[in-house]
Design a protein around this motif. Sequence first.
Motif, PDB file in Angstrom:
ATOM      1  N   ARG A 172       0.819  -1.205   0.000  1.00  0.00           N
ATOM      2  CA  ARG A 172       0.000   0.000   0.000  1.00  0.00           C
ATOM      3  C   ARG A 172       0.856   1.259   0.000  1.00  0.00           C
ATOM      4  O   ARG A 172       0.547   2.235  -0.689  1.00  0.00           O
ATOM      5  N   PHE A 176       0.609   3.896  -2.834  1.00  0.00           N
ATOM      6  CA  PHE A 176       0.237   5.265  -2.464  1.00  0.00           C
ATOM      7  C   PHE A 176       1.228   6.257  -3.061  1.00  0.00           C
ATOM      8  O   PHE A 176       0.840   7.262  -3.664  1.00  0.00           O
ATOM      9  N   GLU A 196      -2.719  13.512  -1.928  1.00  0.00           N
ATOM     10  CA  GLU A 196      -2.697  12.409  -0.966  1.00  0.00           C
ATOM     11  C   GLU A 196      -4.081  11.817  -0.769  1.00  0.00           C
ATOM     12  O   GLU A 196      -4.238  10.583  -0.711  1.00  0.00           O
ATOM     13  N   ALA A 200      -5.257   7.981  -1.829  1.00  0.00           N
ATOM     14  CA  ALA A 200      -5.891   7.074  -0.871  1.00  0.00           C
ATOM     15  C   ALA A 200      -7.251   6.593  -1.382  1.00  0.00           C
ATOM     16  O   ALA A 200      -7.640   5.441  -1.159  1.00  0.00           O
TER      17      ALA A 200
END
Length: 246
Positions: A172, A176, A196, A200
């Motif tokens: 992840r 990300f 960000e 997500a």
Amino acid sequence: MPGLTDLIEHLGTPAFPATLFRSTFDWAKASHLTAFAFEPRQKPRLIFAENTGTAPIARGVADQYCRDYWRHDLANRVPLDTGTADRSESWILHTQASEIVHSDYRRACYASVCLDHRVSLIDMKGNHTLRINIYRSKGDAFSDDDVQRIADRAGLLLALTRRHADYGLADRQNSFTRYRDRLAGVAPGLTRREREVCAAIILGLTSEGIALELGVGLNTVLTYKKRAYARLGISSQNELMRLVLN
């Protein structure tokens, strides 16, 4: 344990939580199954949340637990911040909703989803604690034999979940970073926080989960999302994913 081969094959993949829940249901008859990672003086990190039925109820309850109620958990009777680098121990805790003093926690995480009984498997290595919770509904208490059956499989459940969490966190974090950097290229007008939040969202985190990950409030996340979608001229997660992944 039934289904062990499938569990090992799915470690670190999105299929692991559902596979583990099916396997656990065969012998523990759980209504909900959750797992969290704890570190001192930090909110817990949700590893997975599964439940019977088609609606993903457990995930919403787990996000709320991480945001508002984790400090009131009876499993925190053993302090999370007293470990040493070489400390390693595991234990099992059997509780029910009536033991919870904090009424809002009891209502939000138990009564609202008709849960009453919980067996927690807790594994502490240094300052890092892993907790797996197995829940049953009201009127379906765990017997002593049920608890022993869970205890007999505790080491395996904890080891599989810890390895899955390690794999999933690394993947992840890499994803990300990749999505955030991709957004900087295709949408340079977004702010850092907007990138960000969008990264997500692509990873499938809920707004509550994003708030926990970024350490901001839920309303702040919703504001960043609204601004980012407006700048990008989109209105859905699918449009965002097409923009970034294509």
